[in-house]
Design a protein around this motif. Structure first.
Motif, short mmCIF file in Angstrom:
data_model
loop_
_atom_site.label_atom_id
_atom_site.label_comp_id
_atom_site.label_asym_id
_atom_site.label_seq_id
_atom_site.Cartn_x
_atom_site.Cartn_y
_atom_site.Cartn_z
N SER A 79 -6.30 -30.10 12.17
CA SER A 79 -5.52 -31.17 12.81
C SER A 79 -4.30 -31.49 11.96
CB SER A 79 -6.39 -32.42 12.97
OG SER A 79 -6.70 -32.97 11.69
N ARG A 80 -3.41 -32.32 12.49
CA ARG A 80 -2.26 -32.76 11.70
C ARG A 80 -2.73 -33.57 10.49
NH1 ARG A 80 -0.61 -29.40 14.65
NH2 ARG A 80 1.36 -29.41 15.81
N ASN A 87 -1.49 -26.32 18.21
CA ASN A 87 -2.05 -25.83 16.95
C ASN A 87 -1.67 -24.38 16.66
OD1 ASN A 87 -3.21 -28.24 16.29
ND2 ASN A 87 -5.29 -27.68 16.85
N THR A 129 -3.15 -19.45 15.11
CA THR A 129 -3.65 -20.66 15.75
C THR A 129 -4.78 -21.20 14.89
OG1 THR A 129 -3.07 -19.86 17.96
CG2 THR A 129 -4.68 -21.65 17.82
#
Length: 234
Positions: free
Chosen positions: A184-185, A217, A180
């Motif tokens: 961010s994208r 995530n 995890t």
């Protein structure tokens, strides 16, 4: 400004269990010098640690948390060149050239770092050859990774670049096929040199082909062989 700054006494470096392995080459007196010229700094998630173009006066050793380092390009486009995790240090090349930072660093999560005066670090490089050798080895490792990254960004198609990012996170940062991340994208896009939309599309393709599982995530590599093949063929 950082949330909290603490000055530590000079003896603490001798007993600290959270120091980079390059400091194993230093004796007690040398560690005392470092301890006498360092500050422990606490950064909150998302806080800027230093900005590209600003004066570089310290070696930063990360003892807790995670930091992303990135080059600020044109038209507000960034290129993430690496992630730093404990217990590693950040020392940009500008300290030996123009005393400026040539990339920016941001805390990905609540983090703690020790800042050491760069002049003290330079003195130890000059006086302790084992320390200098270890430092050069670390810099060389980083250069090798940067060469690999340049090949990925300039010679691979977008699926190969995304595969490289996932493998980098799995193998070098989180040390697990399931992880995890606070990235961010947009961060993933910035690591692979493409638009956010393209990165999202390729991640969806990998998920649909059951190469990876993605939930928010949290990532899990389901087919390591296929991912490696995409990385190798670009």
């Amino acid at each position: 400004m950082p949330s909290e700054i603490f000055r530590k006494d000079k003896t603490c470096c001798n007993f600290c269990l959270e120091k980079s392995d390059i400091f194993s080459c230093l004796n007690q007196d040398e560690l005392g010098v470092i301890g006498d010229n360092r500050s422990e700094v606490h950064f909150k998630a998302g806080e800027l640690i230093f900005k590209q173009g600003t004066p570089a006066a310290h070696l930063l050793c990360l003892t807790k948390g995670m930091v992303k380092i990135y080059i600020e390009g044109y038209d507000n486009k960034n290129l993430i060149i690496g992630i730093v995790k404990p217990i590693e240090y950040i020392l940009g090349p500008g300290i030996y050239v123009d005393s400026k930072h040539h990339y920016s660093a941001v805390a990905m999560e609540d983090s703690i770092a020790c800042l050491v005066d760069a002049n003290v670090f330079k003195t130890l490089i000059h006086t302790n050859t084992a320390f200098a050798d270890e430092f050069i080895r670390k810099v060389s490792q980083l250069s090798i990774y940067n060469f690999e990254q340049f090949i990925s960004l300039t010679q691979k198609q977008m699926p190969g670049r995304i595969a490289d990012v996932i493998l980098y996170l799995s193998e070098r940062i989180y040390n697990s096929p399931s992880f995890t991340t606070n990235l961010s994208r947009q961060d993933i896009a910035d690591m692979s040199g493409m638009s956010k939309e393209s990165a999202i599309r390729i991640l969806k393709e990998f998920r649909d082909e059951k190469i990876i599982a993605v939930e928010g995530n949290t990532f899990e590599i389901l087919n390591q062989e296929s991912l490696q093949k995409i990385s190798q063929t670009g």
